[in-house]
Design a protein around this motif. Structure first.
Motif, PDB file in Angstrom:
ATOM      1  N   LEU A 136       2.771  16.581   1.509  1.00  0.00           N
ATOM      2  CA  LEU A 136       1.701  15.792   0.835  1.00  0.00           C
ATOM      3  C   LEU A 136       1.157  16.865  -0.223  1.00  0.00           C
ATOM      4  O   LEU A 136       0.580  18.082   0.053  1.00  0.00           O
ATOM      5  CB  LEU A 136       0.598  15.623   1.703  1.00  0.00           C
ATOM      6  CG  LEU A 136       1.142  14.452   2.707  1.00  0.00           C
ATOM      7  CD1 LEU A 136       1.815  14.967   3.983  1.00  0.00           C
ATOM      8  CD2 LEU A 136      -0.057  13.360   2.892  1.00  0.00           C
ATOM      9  N   GLN A 178      -5.181   3.292  -5.220  1.00  0.00           N
ATOM     10  CA  GLN A 178      -6.686   2.850  -4.709  1.00  0.00           C
ATOM     11  C   GLN A 178      -7.502   4.248  -4.886  1.00  0.00           C
ATOM     12  O   GLN A 178      -8.460   4.307  -4.336  1.00  0.00           O
ATOM     13  CB  GLN A 178      -6.653   2.515  -3.447  1.00  0.00           C
ATOM     14  CG  GLN A 178      -6.213   3.232  -2.404  1.00  0.00           C
ATOM     15  CD  GLN A 178      -4.695   3.314  -2.000  1.00  0.00           C
ATOM     16  OE1 GLN A 178      -3.984   3.058  -2.676  1.00  0.00           O
ATOM     17  NE2 GLN A 178      -4.392   3.549  -0.647  1.00  0.00           N
ATOM     18  N   LYS A 179      -6.859   5.261  -5.624  1.00  0.00           N
ATOM     19  CA  LYS A 179      -7.465   6.425  -5.594  1.00  0.00           C
ATOM     20  C   LYS A 179      -7.971   6.958  -6.952  1.00  0.00           C
ATOM     21  O   LYS A 179      -9.031   6.649  -7.700  1.00  0.00           O
ATOM     22  CB  LYS A 179      -6.980   7.576  -4.615  1.00  0.00           C
ATOM     23  CG  LYS A 179      -6.728   6.821  -3.343  1.00  0.00           C
ATOM     24  CD  LYS A 179      -6.536   7.769  -2.171  1.00  0.00           C
ATOM     25  CE  LYS A 179      -6.249   6.964  -1.123  1.00  0.00           C
ATOM     26  NZ  LYS A 179      -6.703   7.686   0.350  1.00  0.00           N
ATOM     27  N   TRP A 188       6.083   5.162   0.667  1.00  0.00           N
ATOM     28  CA  TRP A 188       6.774   6.019   1.716  1.00  0.00           C
ATOM     29  C   TRP A 188       7.939   5.680   2.325  1.00  0.00           C
ATOM     30  O   TRP A 188       9.079   6.265   2.040  1.00  0.00           O
ATOM     31  CB  TRP A 188       5.687   6.467   3.005  1.00  0.00           C
ATOM     32  CG  TRP A 188       4.748   7.489   2.968  1.00  0.00           C
ATOM     33  CD1 TRP A 188       4.451   8.149   2.100  1.00  0.00           C
ATOM     34  CD2 TRP A 188       3.861   7.586   4.115  1.00  0.00           C
ATOM     35  NE1 TRP A 188       3.408   9.200   2.534  1.00  0.00           N
ATOM     36  CE2 TRP A 188       3.133   8.724   3.635  1.00  0.00           C
ATOM     37  CE3 TRP A 188       3.628   6.953   5.244  1.00  0.00           C
ATOM     38  CZ2 TRP A 188       2.115   9.276   4.365  1.00  0.00           C
ATOM     39  CZ3 TRP A 188       2.477   7.562   6.085  1.00  0.00           C
ATOM     40  CH2 TRP A 188       1.810   8.473   5.627  1.00  0.00           C
ATOM     41  N   ASN A 241      -1.660  16.315  -1.691  1.00  0.00           N
ATOM     42  CA  ASN A 241      -3.172  16.720  -1.110  1.00  0.00           C
ATOM     43  C   ASN A 241      -3.233  15.858   0.328  1.00  0.00           C
ATOM     44  O   ASN A 241      -2.992  14.709   0.399  1.00  0.00           O
ATOM     45  CB  ASN A 241      -4.050  15.754  -1.923  1.00  0.00           C
ATOM     46  CG  ASN A 241      -5.598  16.206  -1.732  1.00  0.00           C
ATOM     47  OD1 ASN A 241      -6.064  17.177  -1.693  1.00  0.00           O
ATOM     48  ND2 ASN A 241      -6.283  15.176  -1.403  1.00  0.00           N
ATOM     49  N   THR A 276      -5.273  14.059   2.577  1.00  0.00           N
ATOM     50  CA  THR A 276      -6.554  13.660   2.575  1.00  0.00           C
ATOM     51  C   THR A 276      -7.365  13.541   3.770  1.00  0.00           C
ATOM     52  O   THR A 276      -8.487  13.368   3.747  1.00  0.00           O
ATOM     53  CB  THR A 276      -6.201  11.772   2.166  1.00  0.00           C
ATOM     54  OG1 THR A 276      -5.088  11.648   1.305  1.00  0.00           O
ATOM     55  CG2 THR A 276      -7.293  11.236   1.606  1.00  0.00           C
ATOM     56  N   THR A 305       0.699  -1.235  -0.057  1.00  0.00           N
ATOM     57  CA  THR A 305       0.083  -0.116   0.133  1.00  0.00           C
ATOM     58  C   THR A 305       0.686   1.302  -0.004  1.00  0.00           C
ATOM     59  O   THR A 305       2.119   1.138   0.091  1.00  0.00           O
ATOM     60  CB  THR A 305      -0.955  -0.019   1.121  1.00  0.00           C
ATOM     61  OG1 THR A 305      -0.184   0.278   2.269  1.00  0.00           O
ATOM     62  CG2 THR A 305      -1.769  -1.108   1.409  1.00  0.00           C
ATOM     63  N   GLY A 306       0.213   2.412  -0.048  1.00  0.00           N
ATOM     64  CA  GLY A 306       0.961   3.735  -0.116  1.00  0.00           C
ATOM     65  C   GLY A 306       2.148   3.571   1.022  1.00  0.00           C
ATOM     66  O   GLY A 306       3.131   4.488   0.748  1.00  0.00           O
ATOM     67  N   THR A 307       1.694   3.368   2.165  1.00  0.00           N
ATOM     68  CA  THR A 307       2.585   3.280   3.378  1.00  0.00           C
ATOM     69  C   THR A 307       4.072   2.667   2.795  1.00  0.00           C
ATOM     70  O   THR A 307       5.110   3.175   3.384  1.00  0.00           O
ATOM     71  CB  THR A 307       2.001   2.636   4.551  1.00  0.00           C
ATOM     72  OG1 THR A 307       0.752   3.258   4.793  1.00  0.00           O
ATOM     73  CG2 THR A 307       2.916   3.000   5.809  1.00  0.00           C
ATOM     74  N   PHE A 313      -1.989  12.319   7.548  1.00  0.00           N
ATOM     75  CA  PHE A 313      -0.893  11.687   6.877  1.00  0.00           C
ATOM     76  C   PHE A 313       0.440  12.322   7.108  1.00  0.00           C
ATOM     77  O   PHE A 313       1.428  11.446   6.933  1.00  0.00           O
ATOM     78  CB  PHE A 313      -1.470  11.409   5.455  1.00  0.00           C
ATOM     79  CG  PHE A 313      -2.629  10.708   5.604  1.00  0.00           C
ATOM     80  CD1 PHE A 313      -2.390   9.080   5.557  1.00  0.00           C
ATOM     81  CD2 PHE A 313      -4.084  11.172   5.175  1.00  0.00           C
ATOM     82  CE1 PHE A 313      -3.685   8.207   5.735  1.00  0.00           C
ATOM     83  CE2 PHE A 313      -5.028  10.453   5.209  1.00  0.00           C
ATOM     84  CZ  PHE A 313      -5.036   8.770   5.469  1.00  0.00           C
ATOM     85  N   ILE A 320      -0.503  10.359  -3.300  1.00  0.00           N
ATOM     86  CA  ILE A 320      -1.486   9.345  -3.097  1.00  0.00           C
ATOM     87  C   ILE A 320      -3.140   9.590  -3.247  1.00  0.00           C
ATOM     88  O   ILE A 320      -3.603   8.928  -3.938  1.00  0.00           O
ATOM     89  CB  ILE A 320      -1.213   8.598  -1.737  1.00  0.00           C
ATOM     90  CG1 ILE A 320      -0.042   7.996  -1.859  1.00  0.00           C
ATOM     91  CG2 ILE A 320      -2.424   7.502  -1.357  1.00  0.00           C
ATOM     92  CD1 ILE A 320       0.470   7.182  -0.460  1.00  0.00           C
ATOM     93  N   SER A 321      -3.506  10.989  -2.747  1.00  0.00           N
ATOM     94  CA  SER A 321      -4.797  11.327  -3.017  1.00  0.00           C
ATOM     95  C   SER A 321      -4.944  12.482  -4.089  1.00  0.00           C
ATOM     96  O   SER A 321      -5.927  13.167  -3.967  1.00  0.00           O
ATOM     97  CB  SER A 321      -5.739  11.420  -1.941  1.00  0.00           C
ATOM     98  OG  SER A 321      -5.110  12.467  -1.170  1.00  0.00           O
ATOM     99  N   ASP A 348       3.795  13.346  -1.703  1.00  0.00           N
ATOM    100  CA  ASP A 348       3.018  12.222  -1.661  1.00  0.00           C
ATOM    101  C   ASP A 348       1.920  12.638  -2.515  1.00  0.00           C
ATOM    102  O   ASP A 348       1.201  13.737  -2.101  1.00  0.00           O
ATOM    103  CB  ASP A 348       2.550  12.059  -0.093  1.00  0.00           C
ATOM    104  CG  ASP A 348       1.669  10.914  -0.015  1.00  0.00           C
ATOM    105  OD1 ASP A 348       0.573  11.107  -0.769  1.00  0.00           O
ATOM    106  OD2 ASP A 348       1.318  10.424   1.015  1.00  0.00           O
TER     107      ASP A 348
HETATM  108  C1  LIG Z   1      -2.194  11.039   1.563  1.00  0.00           C
HETATM  109  C2  LIG Z   1      -1.982  10.036   1.736  1.00  0.00           C
HETATM  110  N1  LIG Z   1      -0.791   9.408   2.002  1.00  0.00           N
HETATM  111  C3  LIG Z   1      -0.537   8.032   2.715  1.00  0.00           C
HETATM  112  C4  LIG Z   1      -1.575   7.027   2.795  1.00  0.00           C
HETATM  113  C5  LIG Z   1      -1.291   5.929   3.417  1.00  0.00           C
HETATM  114  O1  LIG Z   1      -1.575   5.004   2.171  1.00  0.00           O
HETATM  115  P1  LIG Z   1      -2.024   3.379   2.374  1.00  0.00           P
HETATM  116  O2  LIG Z   1      -3.457   3.487   3.470  1.00  0.00           O
HETATM  117  O3  LIG Z   1      -2.342   3.157   0.966  1.00  0.00           O
HETATM  118  O4  LIG Z   1      -0.903   2.661   2.947  1.00  0.00           O
HETATM  119  C6  LIG Z   1      -3.012   7.670   2.536  1.00  0.00           C
HETATM  120  C7  LIG Z   1      -4.012   6.764   2.709  1.00  0.00           C
HETATM  121  O5  LIG Z   1      -5.265   7.142   2.403  1.00  0.00           O
HETATM  122  C8  LIG Z   1      -3.098   8.860   1.986  1.00  0.00           C
HETATM  123  O6  LIG Z   1      -4.248   9.551   1.803  1.00  0.00           O
END
Ligand SMILES: Cc1ncc(COP(=O)(O)O)c(C=O)c1O
Length: 402
Positions: free
Chosen positions: A145, A201-202, A74, A147, A149, A69-71, A96, A178-179, A176
């Protein structure tokens, strides 16, 4: 009402800010027979994904795909470029940002955190001032970041790049997305980002479970001297195998089947159209919120998020109780609340595979749920969103006819 029934009729309105609904065409692509991940058919698929992702991140350099996942992405950004004890400047725009700083600490880095009140984006001037103070260049990376989230605030990445340059500071720049990726404009190369972190996933409209690092030449050079331990996340192994269209371990083959189609779909719509759609849906959502007489967490229009709107509940009304009520009665999910806003807000996701009709359904359900919950609102929010969507489309139609 629905309390007594075992089934919720109709489709679920998944309005959390990711994971987002996966279009049928992508679900069908994922639902295909497995192929040999060391065979020629796979190499073709991997190349489609690896090359296609470059067009989404807007880079000519490699994009690394992790089955994580996104983590995970990171962590990959940190462990591939930095060494124990390195200082990293992180803007805590919300939950986040806070979690990214916690990860840095756990990995043996030294985060220097710029706190905000969680109601704005990252301020380029504050970053510039911090970097100018750091005459010894102890800060090795700046982390922002795009965005946040958790709050619905978008940060100005191109301006932050300029701020780093004005400070003449050599720190790496990690962003980041991710969103924000595939939902609002992002330019890895042009904006001088060293590592861009993304997730599946976004905006990419895929299930959770894959994440990305887009890398600059400067980041690749930093990887040569980085001393943090790395194994699964090592860029070296990935980049070597990816050149032949393969992975150092068993990749998520069927997720990649979906990704190839997701990239095609984004280009069929046109990235600029994708971004314009997200801005339109966000604006319609904010007009509804404003008409209801509620406040958004993001308090400065220049930071408004195109992908998620966090709504502050009036005093005496609990955001989590409201989410539970809306789910029970109208089959809609919103994003949860964190930190100083725990129980005080709910977040409406308007990203990925959604359109005006989806949003009117979601906003109508929200307006009904707010009334049912006894939240004091003015009516007409959904109507305000409809009026805005009609005017935006007629302006578009008129421009096309001219
Ligand atoms: C901006 C942002 N960074 C990091 C994450 C963490 O990603 P993940 O939950 O896919 O590990 C999220 C999760 O929603 C996120 O929105």
């Amino acid at each position: 009402m629905s309390k007594n029934s075992a089934r919720m009729p109709g489709r679920h309105f998944l309005h959390i800010p990711g994971p987002t609904p996966v279009p049928d065409r992508i679900l069908r692509a994922i639902d295909t027979p497995l192929i040999d991940h060391r065979g020629p058919e796979f190499a073709k698929l991997a190349r489609r994904c690896l090359d296609g992702l470059k067009t989404i991140f807007k880079t000519t350099n490699p994009v690394i795909i992790y089955t994580a996942t996104g983590t995970g992405a990171w962590e990959a950004a940190f462990v591939n470029t930095l060494s124990p004890g390195d200082k990293v400047l992180i803007v805590e725009t919300g939950q986040f940002g806070l979690q990214w700083a916690n990860m840095a600490r756990r990995l043996g880095l030294e985060p220097d955190v710029i706190k905000t009140d969680w109601r704005t984006g990252a301020d380029p001037a504050v970053i510039e001032a911090k970097l100018k103070e750091d005459k010894a260049h102890a800060i090795k990376a700046v982390c922002v970041l795009h965005n946040e989230t958790a709050t619905g605030c978008l940060s100005p990445i191109a301006e932050i790049r300029k701020a780093i340059d004005r400070a003449s500071h050599p720190a790496l720049f990690f962003v980041d997305t991710i969103s924000s990726l595939a939902s609002t404009d992002f330019r890895h190369d042009e904006w001088g980002v060293d590592v861009t972190v993304g997730g599946s996933q976004k905006g990419l409209m895929l299930p959770p479970g894959m994440s990305f690092n887009a890398v600059s030449d400067k980041a690749l050079a930093a990887a040569k001297t980085s001393k943090l331990p790395k194994s699964f996340f090592s860029w070296d192994d990935m980049l070597n195998m990816n050149k032949q269209g393969f992975f150092p371990y068993t990749p998520a083959t069927n997720m990649l089947q979906g990704m190839a189609v997701a990239i095609d779909m984004l280009h069929e719509e046109g990235l600029d159209n994708v971004f314009a759609r997200h801005h339109r849906l966000a604006e319609g959502t904010r007009r509804a919120v404003k008409t209801w007489g509620l406040e958004t967490i993001c308090r400065d229009p220049k930071y408004y998020s195109p992908t998620v709107t966090a709504v502050l509940m009036p005093e005496g009304h609990d955001g989590d109780a409201f989410r539970a009520l809306a789910l029970e009665h109208f089959n809609i999910s919103y994003g949860a609340s964190f930190g100083p806003f725990a129980g005080k807000m709910f977040r409406i996701g308007h990203l990925g595979d959604c359109n005006e009709a989806t949003m009117i359904g979601a906003l109508g359900a929200t307006e009904m749920a707010l009334r049912l919950a006894g939240v004091p609102i003015r009516s007409g929010g959904t109507q305000a969103a409809m009026d805005y969507f009609v005017s935006a489309h007629s302006a578009g139609a008129n421009a096309a006819a001219e």
